[in-house]
Design an enzyme around this catalytic site. Sequence first.
Site, PDB file in Angstrom:
ATOM      1  N   GLU A 104      56.722  41.784  11.242  1.00  0.00           N
ATOM      2  CA  GLU A 104      56.303  41.201  12.579  1.00  0.00           C
ATOM      3  C   GLU A 104      55.009  40.325  12.207  1.00  0.00           C
ATOM      4  O   GLU A 104      53.720  40.525  12.605  1.00  0.00           O
ATOM      5  CB  GLU A 104      55.826  42.521  13.296  1.00  0.00           C
ATOM      6  CG  GLU A 104      56.885  43.524  13.857  1.00  0.00           C
ATOM      7  CD  GLU A 104      56.439  44.353  14.556  1.00  0.00           C
ATOM      8  OE1 GLU A 104      55.282  44.751  14.537  1.00  0.00           O
ATOM      9  OE2 GLU A 104      57.505  44.836  15.337  1.00  0.00           O
ATOM     10  N   GLU A 159      64.061  46.643  15.286  1.00  0.00           N
ATOM     11  CA  GLU A 159      63.335  47.869  15.467  1.00  0.00           C
ATOM     12  C   GLU A 159      63.272  48.403  17.078  1.00  0.00           C
ATOM     13  O   GLU A 159      63.049  47.238  17.987  1.00  0.00           O
ATOM     14  CB  GLU A 159      62.001  47.846  15.143  1.00  0.00           C
ATOM     15  CG  GLU A 159      61.682  47.526  13.694  1.00  0.00           C
ATOM     16  CD  GLU A 159      60.103  47.528  13.526  1.00  0.00           C
ATOM     17  OE1 GLU A 159      59.333  47.916  14.202  1.00  0.00           O
ATOM     18  OE2 GLU A 159      59.709  46.764  12.421  1.00  0.00           O
TER      19      GLU A 159
HETATM   20  C1  GAL Z   1      56.297  47.787  14.553  1.00  0.00           C
HETATM   21  C2  GAL Z   1      56.239  47.611  13.082  1.00  0.00           C
HETATM   22  C3  GAL Z   1      56.743  49.087  12.350  1.00  0.00           C
HETATM   23  C4  GAL Z   1      56.140  50.156  12.979  1.00  0.00           C
HETATM   24  C5  GAL Z   1      56.447  50.089  14.369  1.00  0.00           C
HETATM   25  C6  GAL Z   1      56.043  51.345  14.959  1.00  0.00           C
HETATM   26  O1  GAL Z   1      55.333  47.044  15.212  1.00  0.00           O
HETATM   27  O2  GAL Z   1      57.159  46.444  12.615  1.00  0.00           O
HETATM   28  O3  GAL Z   1      56.294  48.864  11.040  1.00  0.00           O
HETATM   29  O4  GAL Z   1      54.795  49.998  13.026  1.00  0.00           O
HETATM   30  O5  GAL Z   1      56.041  49.071  15.010  1.00  0.00           O
HETATM   31  O6  GAL Z   1      56.566  51.239  16.559  1.00  0.00           O
END
Ligand code: GAL
Length: 687
Positions: A158, A315
């Site tokens: 990110e 994610e």
């Molecule tokens: C994203 C990140 C992850 C984790 C996740 C939690 O921003 O890439 O490492 O922190 O959020 O929602």
Amino acid sequence: MNPTNTSVAELSGNGQLVYGCDYNPEQWDPAVWQEDVRLMKEAGVNLVAVNIFGWAELESSPGTYSFDRLDQVLDLLHAHGIGVNLGTGTSSTPAWLTTLHPEILPESAAGVRAWPGGRQAWCPSSPRYREHALRLVGEVVRRYGSHPAVRLWHVSNELGCHNALCYCDVSAAAFRDWLAARYGTLDALNSAWGTAFWSQRYSAWDQILPPRTTVSTNNPTQVLDFHRFSSDELLGYYRSEAEILREHSTVPVTTNFMVTAHIRNLDYWSWAPHMDVIANDHYLDHRLDSPIVELAFAADATRGLAQGQPWLLMEHSTSAVNWQPRNIAKVPGEMLRNSLAHLARGADGLCFFQWRASVQGSEKFHSAMLPHTGTDSRIWREVLELGSILAKLKEVAGTKVQSEAALIFSWEAWWAYDQESHPSSDVRYLDQVHALYKALWETGVTVDIVAPGADLSGYKLAVVPGLYLVREDEASALEMYVRSGGHAVVTYFSGIVDENEKVLTGGYPGAFRNLLGIRSEEFYPLTPGQTLALDNGSTASLWTEATRLEGAEARASFSEGHRAGTPAVTRNRYGAGTAWYIGTALDPAGIREVVAEAAGESGISVLDSPQGLEVVVRSSTDDGYVFLINHSDEEHKYAVHGHELITGEDVSHVVAIPAGAVRVVRTANPESPTHGLRTGQKDDESD
Ligand code: GAL
């Protein structure tokens, strides 16, 4: 884009839809890893992202590397047939690095240097950071570039989530270089930035700074250029990691985007061509009015970045996150609906953050595939269910989403629109985008999200929310589209400035005056809570303007207040097409009415009222796949023939979608994505 020609489904190892997660084995004892891979297999997981935050473990002191544990993890995953989305590990710096070189730490606009102890605390322009990070990337790719488990490179993580804007002296020097490349001469910069105003003229390059905290307001063009620079700077960093990876490995390279409501610092239109696979991270945001509609928007925008090709959801969450003021857990069935909404909108893979819920650190209350409770839990059962549904939906991989409408979206316009010293701080770019998108979502119209200037010729309808900043060629592209028969809906505070934030004079909205057949003389924002009635029954808030008709017809006018009798919504015949203007913040039903009429006129069939049934069609040359996601509390019916893939039942004429459920019907390829009949409509006739 995509020099390696990778399809997302290939990343699963066998052409399946990708199912996976972030896997952080460094947080666990190796004994736990055995259970992890066993349960991953049980769930159908086929791709995991590892080494996202691995730097401190891999390089415990400068130049001292230890890969033993990562070797074991990769070998174990490979032995179980689970592929790896391998992080380069550079996202978070180890403590020794910022202790040795505190100048790596980023600085705020007020000149406050961040401390280490969180994550991603590095200045995107820092040569020292790059030297150390790129050295690690080289070590990692030389070791794992040909490891059989590795299917994808995951650059950093990110990029720009926390550190996109750094105002330190190193960033200032890099900003000046970027400006010199953009403008060539100081005179050109002074002219573009309008520095004749407030005695801001620069007589030497080294006088120029990032837009640090001032006692008043900053120069808007300087602020805008700083956003452009910051996005380019991180993209440059991405490219330098990718270059090293490509030198030593043929595995495709990507990073996870954040197309989401709360992050806006990267112009992903310029990033996308540098990715082998487009990947996005998305979390439901309960600070918004309609989180599931924003999910749909983000998914459609990600598909736009992928130019309509399948993309990867890198994610999302099985249930609650940990970083909102109130972290709302998902209710039974919600995770499946969210997941299949991404899939319906073009994702060929669904991954979660993260595999096993952490028991320490600031994300210990973030949901995971394997919750603290263990396998005797609702979340785990739903994870298994999703895995088995993805296996049943395998044939959807590679198909494309069908859409007849486009929405023009711009990160640059977002940066410019939301600046200070505008007519009203209550009007925000994303609110306009979401309001218009929601009206389309509720009328059942699937939308492609495109960049300003995109070729619109394949669309029946183009909607243009708040395109405040627009270049001449981008405005002409819209004009040409309508002239040759297209239908457009433009909303207020569009077409106001050029790419340098310079007002287009002669009456608002300068860039779209001819297209819309109107001329506005002045803006009259409303006070918070103030509303004005329109003569068509709609209600206006936030914004009004003194609009004169110059060829357009008024479709709704203010019926009270100082604007009584003047147009609020207009429609203009332009060439062979029509262009609507919504010159105020209409209530949701009012926007829906305009959008439905414009869509209907363009030949797209629409629903009369929101029903909570999300319908999206993906298709290949032979088959169509109708995704039916029931977000409501009542059963819906939908007229379609074919085979339902989740229940395995044949559908003749009508499929029922129970409250909260999802159905995916394979059907003979529908020629258009127009929806069938739903409850409340005359579904009997289709029998
Ligand atoms: C994203 C990140 C992850 C984790 C996740 C939690 O921003 O890439 O490492 O922190 O959020 O929602």
